[in-house]
Every structure is written in C-alpha cells, then in structure tokens.
Scaffold this motif. Structure first.
Motif, PDB file in Angstrom:
ATOM      1  N   CYS A  47      -3.098   8.142  -4.371  1.00 58.89           N
ATOM      2  CA  CYS A  47      -3.952   7.113  -3.773  1.00 58.89           C
ATOM      3  C   CYS A  47      -3.240   5.764  -3.741  1.00 58.89           C
ATOM      4  O   CYS A  47      -3.344   5.019  -2.757  1.00 58.89           O
ATOM      5  N   LEU A  48      -2.526   5.453  -4.798  1.00 55.45           N
ATOM      6  CA  LEU A  48      -1.748   4.216  -4.806  1.00 55.45           C
ATOM      7  C   LEU A  48      -0.720   4.210  -3.679  1.00 55.45           C
ATOM      8  O   LEU A  48      -0.550   3.202  -2.978  1.00 55.45           O
ATOM      9  N   ASP A  49      -0.043   5.331  -3.494  1.00 59.19           N
ATOM     10  CA  ASP A  49       0.975   5.406  -2.447  1.00 59.19           C
ATOM     11  C   ASP A  49       0.372   5.146  -1.071  1.00 59.19           C
ATOM     12  O   ASP A  49       0.962   4.444  -0.240  1.00 59.19           O
ATOM     13  N   LEU A  50      -0.814   5.707  -0.808  1.00 61.25           N
ATOM     14  CA  LEU A  50      -1.456   5.515   0.493  1.00 61.25           C
ATOM     15  C   LEU A  50      -1.921   4.071   0.688  1.00 61.25           C
ATOM     16  O   LEU A  50      -1.790   3.515   1.780  1.00 61.25           O
ATOM     17  N   VAL A  51      -2.449   3.483  -0.356  1.00 58.37           N
ATOM     18  CA  VAL A  51      -2.887   2.086  -0.258  1.00 58.37           C
ATOM     19  C   VAL A  51      -1.680   1.177  -0.041  1.00 58.37           C
ATOM     20  O   VAL A  51      -1.716   0.256   0.789  1.00 58.37           O
ATOM     21  N   MET A  52      -0.615   1.409  -0.765  1.00 55.07           N
ATOM     22  CA  MET A  52       0.594   0.607  -0.608  1.00 55.07           C
ATOM     23  C   MET A  52       1.136   0.715   0.813  1.00 55.07           C
ATOM     24  O   MET A  52       1.669  -0.252   1.367  1.00 55.07           O
ATOM     25  N   LYS A  53       0.989   1.882   1.410  1.00 51.09           N
ATOM     26  CA  LYS A  53       1.523   2.119   2.751  1.00 51.09           C
ATOM     27  C   LYS A  53       0.648   1.524   3.845  1.00 51.09           C
ATOM     28  O   LYS A  53       1.152   0.978   4.831  1.00 51.09           O
ATOM     29  N   HIS A  54      -0.677   1.626   3.682  1.00 44.25           N
ATOM     30  CA  HIS A  54      -1.575   1.351   4.806  1.00 44.25           C
ATOM     31  C   HIS A  54      -2.331   0.023   4.715  1.00 44.25           C
ATOM     32  O   HIS A  54      -2.825  -0.461   5.745  1.00 44.25           O
ATOM     33  N   CYS A  55      -2.463  -0.557   3.532  1.00 47.46           N
ATOM     34  CA  CYS A  55      -3.330  -1.732   3.391  1.00 47.46           C
ATOM     35  C   CYS A  55      -2.530  -3.025   3.476  1.00 47.46           C
ATOM     36  O   CYS A  55      -1.536  -3.204   2.762  1.00 47.46           O
ATOM     37  N   ARG A  56      -2.997  -3.916   4.323  1.00 45.96           N
ATOM     38  CA  ARG A  56      -2.329  -5.208   4.474  1.00 45.96           C
ATOM     39  C   ARG A  56      -2.606  -6.102   3.270  1.00 45.96           C
ATOM     40  O   ARG A  56      -1.738  -6.853   2.826  1.00 45.96           O
ATOM     41  N   VAL A  57      -3.827  -6.056   2.759  1.00 50.32           N
ATOM     42  CA  VAL A  57      -4.223  -6.842   1.588  1.00 50.32           C
ATOM     43  C   VAL A  57      -4.904  -5.914   0.598  1.00 50.32           C
ATOM     44  O   VAL A  57      -5.713  -5.069   0.987  1.00 50.32           O
ATOM     45  N   THR A  58      -4.564  -6.051  -0.670  1.00 51.82           N
ATOM     46  CA  THR A  58      -5.228  -5.288  -1.729  1.00 51.82           C
ATOM     47  C   THR A  58      -5.579  -6.240  -2.859  1.00 51.82           C
ATOM     48  O   THR A  58      -4.758  -7.072  -3.262  1.00 51.82           O
ATOM     49  N   ILE A  59      -6.816  -6.096  -3.378  1.00 54.45           N
ATOM     50  CA  ILE A  59      -7.334  -6.942  -4.457  1.00 54.45           C
ATOM     51  C   ILE A  59      -7.328  -6.151  -5.767  1.00 54.45           C
ATOM     52  O   ILE A  59      -7.514  -4.937  -5.777  1.00 54.45           O
ATOM     53  N   LEU A  60      -7.142  -6.840  -6.859  1.00 56.14           N
ATOM     54  CA  LEU A  60      -7.182  -6.211  -8.179  1.00 56.14           C
ATOM     55  C   LEU A  60      -8.611  -5.824  -8.554  1.00 56.14           C
ATOM     56  O   LEU A  60      -9.522  -6.655  -8.514  1.00 56.14           O
ATOM     57  N   GLY A  61      -8.816  -4.572  -8.929  1.00 52.39           N
ATOM     58  CA  GLY A  61     -10.097  -4.116  -9.455  1.00 52.39           C
ATOM     59  C   GLY A  61     -10.058  -4.014 -10.970  1.00 52.39           C
ATOM     60  O   GLY A  61      -8.981  -4.067 -11.586  1.00 52.39           O
ATOM     61  N   ASN A  62     -11.209  -3.858 -11.590  1.00 46.97           N
ATOM     62  CA  ASN A  62     -11.238  -3.821 -13.052  1.00 46.97           C
ATOM     63  C   ASN A  62     -10.562  -2.570 -13.617  1.00 46.97           C
ATOM     64  O   ASN A  62      -9.968  -2.606 -14.696  1.00 46.97           O
ATOM     65  N   HIS A  63     -10.615  -1.446 -12.891  1.00 49.05           N
ATOM     66  CA  HIS A  63      -9.909  -0.245 -13.358  1.00 49.05           C
ATOM     67  C   HIS A  63      -8.408  -0.370 -13.144  1.00 49.05           C
ATOM     68  O   HIS A  63      -7.628   0.154 -13.949  1.00 49.05           O
ATOM     69  N   ASP A  64      -8.009  -1.046 -12.080  1.00 46.92           N
ATOM     70  CA  ASP A  64      -6.590  -1.331 -11.887  1.00 46.92           C
ATOM     71  C   ASP A  64      -6.082  -2.213 -13.032  1.00 46.92           C
ATOM     72  O   ASP A  64      -5.007  -1.989 -13.579  1.00 46.92           O
ATOM     73  N   GLN A  65      -6.881  -3.214 -13.383  1.00 47.49           N
ATOM     74  CA  GLN A  65      -6.523  -4.113 -14.469  1.00 47.49           C
ATOM     75  C   GLN A  65      -6.469  -3.379 -15.799  1.00 47.49           C
ATOM     76  O   GLN A  65      -5.590  -3.639 -16.637  1.00 47.49           O
ATOM     77  N   ALA A  66      -7.395  -2.441 -16.001  1.00 53.03           N
ATOM     78  CA  ALA A  66      -7.455  -1.699 -17.263  1.00 53.03           C
ATOM     79  C   ALA A  66      -6.223  -0.824 -17.465  1.00 53.03           C
ATOM     80  O   ALA A  66      -5.820  -0.560 -18.605  1.00 53.03           O
ATOM     81  N   ALA A  67      -5.636  -0.370 -16.369  1.00 58.00           N
ATOM     82  CA  ALA A  67      -4.410   0.423 -16.485  1.00 58.00           C
ATOM     83  C   ALA A  67      -3.241  -0.438 -16.944  1.00 58.00           C
ATOM     84  O   ALA A  67      -2.298   0.057 -17.564  1.00 58.00           O
ATOM     85  N   LEU A  68      -3.313  -1.721 -16.669  1.00 56.91           N
ATOM     86  CA  LEU A  68      -2.229  -2.647 -17.010  1.00 56.91           C
ATOM     87  C   LEU A  68      -2.379  -3.251 -18.395  1.00 56.91           C
ATOM     88  O   LEU A  68      -1.386  -3.507 -19.084  1.00 56.91           O
ATOM     89  N   PHE A  69      -3.626  -3.505 -18.797  1.00 54.70           N
ATOM     90  CA  PHE A  69      -3.893  -4.220 -20.049  1.00 54.70           C
ATOM     91  C   PHE A  69      -4.901  -3.436 -20.878  1.00 54.70           C
ATOM     92  O   PHE A  69      -5.379  -2.380 -20.473  1.00 54.70           O
TER      93      PHE A  69
END
Length: 252
Positions: A47-69
């Motif tokens: 899913c990350l690969d597809l978003v990186m490929k197709h989305c012009r803008v992506t915002i940080l979500g709380n689950h995305d943040q939780a994977a980092l911190f």
C-alpha cells in the motif's frame, strides 16, 4: 481540476487497488491521501508503494506516526498491529534502498496541507493528526465553533472512517443523506472523505471523494472490493487479531 481524496487505507491492498481503478475510470487529475496508509491491514508495504507512486500529496496519519514513534493511546489490538506493521516494513519486500525509502517517505510526511481555500488533514483542523471529529459533535455547538474557527473555508479529513459533511449550522450529512453529492458554497465546511480500507459506517464498500475544484462540487464514491481475500490474509497472521478481518465484512 478533479482531485481524488483518499484516506485510511490501513494496509488493505485489495481495497486500494479497487479505488485506484475507479479513480482511473473517472479521469481524475491528481490524488491526495489524507493519512493512515498502514496499520491494521496485511499489506502495509504494498500500500505504501502504491501511495508513493500515485499520490501527489500525502498527509501523516496517526497510524503512520505510530509506526515511526512510540504509539500513544492505542488499544491492545491496534498496538499489536503497529508492532507487526513495523516488522513488515523492516523486512521488505525489496532491496535495502526500497525498504529505507518507505521509512523515509513516512518520516517526511507533513501533518497538513493547504491549497487556497482547501485545507487537508488526517484528524481535525485543530489537531491535524490525532483529534477525531465524530458526527455526534453536531450536538456540541461550542466544540464545532472551535473547530470551524481553525478553518478558513473548507477542511477535508479522515480518521473516524465515517464519511459526510459538517456545516457551521451544526448539521452532519452522510453520503446517503446528500445523495452522494455536495456543492461547496460560501459557507465553511468540514468534509470527512471516509475510509478506503476499513469503512465503519455499516457499509463494507470502500469510500473516497472526488473533488472538482472548478465547479466546487464533491462526490462520495463507494467501491466494492474483495474483502474476504483481505480478511483471509489477516486470519493467517497470528499477530493480527481476527476481528480486524471480521469488521471488514461488516463495515464496522
């Protein structure tokens, strides 16, 4: 310009693929993702690969943040899924540069994006990442006044997985109540675009929004996908709770 607004994919590859196919069929110019690409679902890397490929803008979500911190405020099921997702991101697939590229992408995501009259967040205009704005907030006039005080004109968000339109008159219109169409006027609005990968409004179809920035109209789209396939992948992972698969079938 026709802009697709997607949110809360939550590692659901089948749902994301179905939505992207529908976006292509509707001649959309660009895609914005409002966060939570990962978490809960069985295909975070894909899913990350597809978003990186197709989305012009992506915002940080709380689950995305939780994977980092260190995750904050997550229930045990969600927390277990966070740790499993981290492990999947660390182990690939792909080369070491591909793996690092996914982490770098997550680490560089903005908390909000403004484009003229349009504000894009994951959570709320007051707390772009973590605050929920539920439909029942229409019964709390003071809370809505505070939230709308942070909005210049239109704010688009996700996070609750409950699509619909909030007005300054303390109204909430679900997609069904507005016949899946809404015209943007002079009034401030907050719009929840729903969830691609984990709908929770008793409808198991993916939800996203197409925004036409020229005629100021938005359309809620509901897209069927093979949720049984996604659920089966979840059942096969001992570190993902079975209820995460069950809820996909129920849309709850």
């Amino acid at each position: 310009m026709k802009r697709a607004l997607i949110s809360d994919i939550h590692g659901n590859l089948e749902a994301l693929q179905a939505v992207l196919a529908d976006i292509r069929d509707n001649d959309v110019d660009e895609i914005y993702c409002l966060g939570d690409i990962i978490g809960y679902g069985p295909n975070p890397c894909e899913c990350l690969d597809l978003v990186m490929k197709h989305c012009r803008v992506t915002i940080l979500g709380n689950h995305d943040q939780a994977a980092l911190f260190d995750p904050d405020g997550f229930n045990p099921v969600a927390l277990q899924a966070v740790y499993w997702t981290r492990d999947q991101l660390d182990r690939g697939p792909g080369s070491s540069s591909t793996v690092n590229g996914r982490w770098d992408f997550l680490g560089e995501l903005p908390r909000f994006h403004n484009d003229g009259d349009f504000m894009f967040v994951h959570g709320s205009p007051r707390d772009p990442t973590n605050e929920y704005v539920f439909p029942e907030y229409v019964y709390d006039q003071r809370k809505l006044e505070i939230l709308f005080g942070k909005v210049d004109q239109y704010c688009f968000m996700g996070h609750t997985h409950l699509p619909g339109v909030f007005t300054t008159h303390c109204e909430f219109f679900s997609p069904e109540e507005c016949d899946h169409q809404f015209t943007l006027g002079d009034e401030k609005l907050m719009v929840n675009v729903g969830s691609v990968g984990q709908p929770r409004d008793d409808n198991n179809q993916s939800c996203y929004v197409i925004l036409n920035t020229e005629d100021r109209k938005l359309q809620f789209r509901r897209i069927a996908y093979d949720f049984d396939k996604t659920a089966e992948k979840i059942y096969q992972q001992p570190d993902l709770a079975n209820m995460l698969g069950d809820r996909l079938k129920q849309g709850r």
